[in-house]
Design a protein around this motif. Structure first.
Motif, PDB file in Angstrom:
ATOM      1  N   VAL A  95     -32.243  58.624  94.214  1.00  0.00           N
ATOM      2  CA  VAL A  95     -32.843  57.355  94.621  1.00  0.00           C
ATOM      3  C   VAL A  95     -31.787  56.411  95.187  1.00  0.00           C
ATOM      4  CG1 VAL A  95     -33.898  55.249  93.707  1.00  0.00           C
ATOM      5  CG2 VAL A  95     -34.873  57.483  93.144  1.00  0.00           C
ATOM      6  N   ALA A  96     -30.619  56.357  94.564  1.00  0.00           N
ATOM      7  CA  ALA A  96     -29.591  55.408  94.985  1.00  0.00           C
ATOM      8  C   ALA A  96     -29.239  55.590  96.457  1.00  0.00           C
ATOM      9  CB  ALA A  96     -28.343  55.568  94.117  1.00  0.00           C
ATOM     10  N   GLU A  97     -28.953  56.798  96.869  1.00  0.00           N
ATOM     11  CA  GLU A  97     -28.562  57.048  98.247  1.00  0.00           C
ATOM     12  C   GLU A  97     -29.740  56.911  99.203  1.00  0.00           C
ATOM     13  OE1 GLU A  97     -25.455  58.634  95.685  1.00  0.00           O
ATOM     14  OE2 GLU A  97     -27.623  58.923  95.681  1.00  0.00           O
ATOM     15  N   ILE A 109     -40.381  53.682  96.437  1.00  0.00           N
ATOM     16  CA  ILE A 109     -39.684  54.542  95.478  1.00  0.00           C
ATOM     17  C   ILE A 109     -39.661  53.890  94.103  1.00  0.00           C
ATOM     18  CG2 ILE A 109     -37.442  55.511  94.865  1.00  0.00           C
ATOM     19  CD1 ILE A 109     -36.970  55.994  97.864  1.00  0.00           C
ATOM     20  N   TYR A 110     -39.385  52.606  94.051  1.00  0.00           N
ATOM     21  CA  TYR A 110     -39.359  51.935  92.755  1.00  0.00           C
ATOM     22  C   TYR A 110     -40.757  51.857  92.144  1.00  0.00           C
ATOM     23  CZ  TYR A 110     -34.436  50.787  92.412  1.00  0.00           C
ATOM     24  OH  TYR A 110     -33.064  50.882  92.251  1.00  0.00           O
ATOM     25  N   MET A 189     -34.156  61.642  90.787  1.00  0.00           N
ATOM     26  CA  MET A 189     -34.057  62.484  91.975  1.00  0.00           C
ATOM     27  C   MET A 189     -35.380  62.489  92.740  1.00  0.00           C
ATOM     28  SD  MET A 189     -30.959  63.458  91.486  1.00  0.00           S
ATOM     29  CE  MET A 189     -30.818  64.624  92.855  1.00  0.00           C
ATOM     30  N   LEU A 190     -35.252  62.427  94.058  1.00  0.00           N
ATOM     31  CA  LEU A 190     -36.405  62.577  94.936  1.00  0.00           C
ATOM     32  C   LEU A 190     -36.581  64.046  95.313  1.00  0.00           C
ATOM     33  CD1 LEU A 190     -35.680  59.593  97.325  1.00  0.00           C
ATOM     34  CD2 LEU A 190     -37.406  59.664  95.534  1.00  0.00           C
ATOM     35  N   ARG A 191     -37.828  64.482  95.335  1.00  0.00           N
ATOM     36  CA  ARG A 191     -38.140  65.860  95.744  1.00  0.00           C
ATOM     37  C   ARG A 191     -39.341  65.810  96.673  1.00  0.00           C
ATOM     38  NH1 ARG A 191     -39.286  69.296  90.744  1.00  0.00           N
ATOM     39  NH2 ARG A 191     -40.699  67.554  90.360  1.00  0.00           N
ATOM     40  N   GLU A 192     -39.204  66.363  97.827  1.00  0.00           N
ATOM     41  CA  GLU A 192     -40.242  66.269  98.860  1.00  0.00           C
ATOM     42  C   GLU A 192     -41.582  66.761  98.329  1.00  0.00           C
ATOM     43  OE1 GLU A 192     -41.731  65.126 102.407  1.00  0.00           O
ATOM     44  OE2 GLU A 192     -39.593  64.975 101.856  1.00  0.00           O
ATOM     45  N   GLY A 193     -42.574  65.860  98.345  1.00  0.00           N
ATOM     46  CA  GLY A 193     -43.924  66.225  97.944  1.00  0.00           C
ATOM     47  C   GLY A 193     -44.117  66.454  96.465  1.00  0.00           C
ATOM     48  N   GLN A 194     -43.132  66.094  95.645  1.00  0.00           N
ATOM     49  CA  GLN A 194     -43.228  66.325  94.205  1.00  0.00           C
ATOM     50  C   GLN A 194     -42.884  65.037  93.445  1.00  0.00           C
ATOM     51  OE1 GLN A 194     -41.739  70.330  92.825  1.00  0.00           O
ATOM     52  NE2 GLN A 194     -40.635  70.220  94.758  1.00  0.00           N
ATOM     53  N   ASP A 195     -43.135  65.061  92.148  1.00  0.00           N
ATOM     54  CA  ASP A 195     -42.814  63.915  91.302  1.00  0.00           C
ATOM     55  C   ASP A 195     -41.308  63.668  91.271  1.00  0.00           C
ATOM     56  OD1 ASP A 195     -45.479  63.584  90.647  1.00  0.00           O
ATOM     57  OD2 ASP A 195     -45.330  64.701  88.767  1.00  0.00           O
ATOM     58  N   LEU A 196     -40.945  62.446  90.964  1.00  0.00           N
ATOM     59  CA  LEU A 196     -39.543  62.137  90.713  1.00  0.00           C
ATOM     60  C   LEU A 196     -39.031  62.994  89.560  1.00  0.00           C
ATOM     61  CD1 LEU A 196     -39.707  58.227  90.859  1.00  0.00           C
ATOM     62  CD2 LEU A 196     -38.971  59.778  92.679  1.00  0.00           C
ATOM     63  N   ALA A 197     -37.771  63.380  89.654  1.00  0.00           N
ATOM     64  CA  ALA A 197     -37.165  64.217  88.613  1.00  0.00           C
ATOM     65  C   ALA A 197     -36.137  63.405  87.842  1.00  0.00           C
ATOM     66  CB  ALA A 197     -36.510  65.442  89.235  1.00  0.00           C
ATOM     67  N   LEU A 198     -35.936  63.779  86.590  1.00  0.00           N
ATOM     68  CA  LEU A 198     -35.123  62.999  85.656  1.00  0.00           C
ATOM     69  C   LEU A 198     -33.836  63.722  85.284  1.00  0.00           C
ATOM     70  CD1 LEU A 198     -38.035  61.945  83.283  1.00  0.00           C
ATOM     71  CD2 LEU A 198     -36.940  60.531  85.035  1.00  0.00           C
ATOM     72  N   LEU A 199     -32.765  62.945  85.155  1.00  0.00           N
ATOM     73  CA  LEU A 199     -31.476  63.454  84.696  1.00  0.00           C
ATOM     74  C   LEU A 199     -30.934  62.524  83.609  1.00  0.00           C
ATOM     75  CD1 LEU A 199     -29.764  64.082  88.170  1.00  0.00           C
ATOM     76  CD2 LEU A 199     -31.012  65.757  86.803  1.00  0.00           C
ATOM     77  N   ASP A 200     -29.926  62.989  82.878  1.00  0.00           N
ATOM     78  CA  ASP A 200     -29.112  62.144  82.008  1.00  0.00           C
ATOM     79  C   ASP A 200     -29.934  61.406  80.953  1.00  0.00           C
ATOM     80  OD1 ASP A 200     -26.779  61.107  81.026  1.00  0.00           O
ATOM     81  OD2 ASP A 200     -26.507  59.618  82.600  1.00  0.00           O
ATOM     82  N   PHE A 201     -30.597  62.160  80.090  1.00  0.00           N
ATOM     83  CA  PHE A 201     -31.455  61.570  79.068  1.00  0.00           C
ATOM     84  C   PHE A 201     -31.051  62.041  77.669  1.00  0.00           C
ATOM     85  CE2 PHE A 201     -33.544  64.997  81.514  1.00  0.00           C
ATOM     86  CZ  PHE A 201     -33.426  66.023  80.594  1.00  0.00           C
ATOM     87  N   GLN A 202     -29.820  62.526  77.518  1.00  0.00           N
ATOM     88  CA  GLN A 202     -29.404  63.087  76.238  1.00  0.00           C
ATOM     89  C   GLN A 202     -29.288  62.046  75.131  1.00  0.00           C
ATOM     90  OE1 GLN A 202     -27.481  63.554  79.088  1.00  0.00           O
ATOM     91  NE2 GLN A 202     -26.314  61.699  78.736  1.00  0.00           N
ATOM     92  N   ASP A 203     -29.237  60.761  75.489  1.00  0.00           N
ATOM     93  CA  ASP A 203     -29.120  59.707  74.485  1.00  0.00           C
ATOM     94  C   ASP A 203     -30.458  59.073  74.152  1.00  0.00           C
ATOM     95  OD1 ASP A 203     -26.318  59.977  74.306  1.00  0.00           O
ATOM     96  OD2 ASP A 203     -26.037  58.728  76.077  1.00  0.00           O
ATOM     97  N   ALA A 204     -31.556  59.715  74.514  1.00  0.00           N
ATOM     98  CA  ALA A 204     -32.881  59.142  74.325  1.00  0.00           C
ATOM     99  C   ALA A 204     -33.170  58.845  72.853  1.00  0.00           C
ATOM    100  CB  ALA A 204     -33.944  60.090  74.874  1.00  0.00           C
TER     101      ALA A 204
END
Length: 321
Positions: A95-97, A109-110, A189-204
């Motif tokens: 998303v950032a880029e 996107i937001y 993360m953006l993925r063409e035609g798909q839901d947003l994807a998640l990273l970096d959640f180990q501290d949930a």
């Protein structure tokens, strides 16, 4: 970004021996990431040294997210003794880029990112997930007095700081949702035609629904426009209640924590690049402190942290020595 000696044997043992290991990214922890490129396929190799990182929470939360319909990376192989995990590769379209390249996409996107949170907050969190309670809030907020004060030669009243936060945090008791804790533009993360994807959640943890909204909309690494922040908060409130005071309190807590963490990365870990982010975080913190619910904490900052030790000094570079 040299992969550990155990990486190639690990890949070979799990059907990726034909892959080439390429540097991908490091982060603010001890974790490092590599892309594994093999003919016709790629994966991401996480190197999380077990003496520094416990990867079991990451695996548990990834499994929970995937089982409830969210796009967390599939886990292909693990060797926790070596600290290695082979993951699905979501590509490079963060998303950032994406928003930096085309600011006109920010609102869409937001909006999708807020809708993802609304979906996440409609699903019960894992029953065994620890709570994001006052003790954790205090420990995190304490990173400011532990690291920021000494780094800028600022004697502060730690006891009064803890007392002020105790008073304020008593207003934030809801712990009803899965809180990813680092939900921002570099971890979505953006993925063409798909839901947003998640990273970096180990501290949930299980915590308050306002926290991940703060992470998203008061992003330490990029400016989110005021119009976008306001419209995203309205978007969330159209489907679920959200208290202004809780948003400000958790914003102030998170931003005080981040100032401490970024200072620690500079002083302890030799990562001065995080200094450039301090002014933005200070602006968020001062705005949050202006909310009446933060009066005791604001009074502490007014007494203990003079203006010349805040954002303006970081902007001028006078404290980065």
């Amino acid at each position: 970004m040299i992969p550990p000696a155990t990486a190639m044997p690990f890949l070979a043992a799990n059907g990726w021996g034909d892959g080439t290991i390429l540097p991908l990214a490091g982060d603010a922890s001890f974790r490092r990431y590599f892309r594994v490129a093999a003919p016709g396929r790629t994966a991401v190799l996480m190197d999380a040294p077990p003496e520094h990182e416990d990867s079991r929470p990451f695996l548990a939360v990834a499994a929970h997210l995937r089982s409830t319909g969210f796009a967390a990376p599939q886990v292909f192989a693990t060797d926790l003794d070596a600290g290695l995990i082979l993951l699905e590769d979501f590509g490079d379209d963060r998303v950032a880029e994406a928003v930096a390249l085309d600011p006109s996409r920010e609102a869409k996107i937001y909006g999708d990112a807020v809708d993802l949170l609304l979906r996440l907050h409609s699903v019960p969190p894992p029953a065994d997930l620890p709570p994001y309670d006052r003790a954790v809030y205090q420990r995190e907020a304490g990173l400011f007095t532990e690291w920021y004060g000494p780094a800028v030669d600022l004697p502060v009243d730690v006891e009064a700081y803890v007392s002020a936060w105790n008073t304020v945090l008593a207003q934030v008791t809801e712990r009803s949702v899965l809180v990813l804790r680092d939900y921002h533009a570099e971890n979505i993360m953006l993925r063409e035609g798909q839901d947003l994807a998640l990273l970096d959640f180990q501290d949930a943890l299980t915590g308050h629904p306002a926290y991940d909204l703060v992470s998203l909309l008061q992003d330490a690494r990029r400016d989110v426009s005021a119009a976008t922040e306001a419209s995203m908060l309205a978007r969330y409130r159209s489907s679920r209640p959200l208290d202004d005071a809780a948003y400000a309190i958790l914003g102030a807590q998170r931003n005080a924590k981040i100032l401490g963490i970024f200072t620690r990365l500079w002083k302890r870990d030799g990562k001065p690049r995080y200094l450039s982010l301090q002014p933005r975080v200070w602006r968020y913190l001062e705005r949050d402190l202006a909310h009446p619910a933060l009066a005791p904490v604001k009074a502490w900052f007014d007494r203990n942290v003079p203006v010349e030790k805040r954002a303006a000094a970081w902007t001028a570079g006078t404290l980065a020595t």
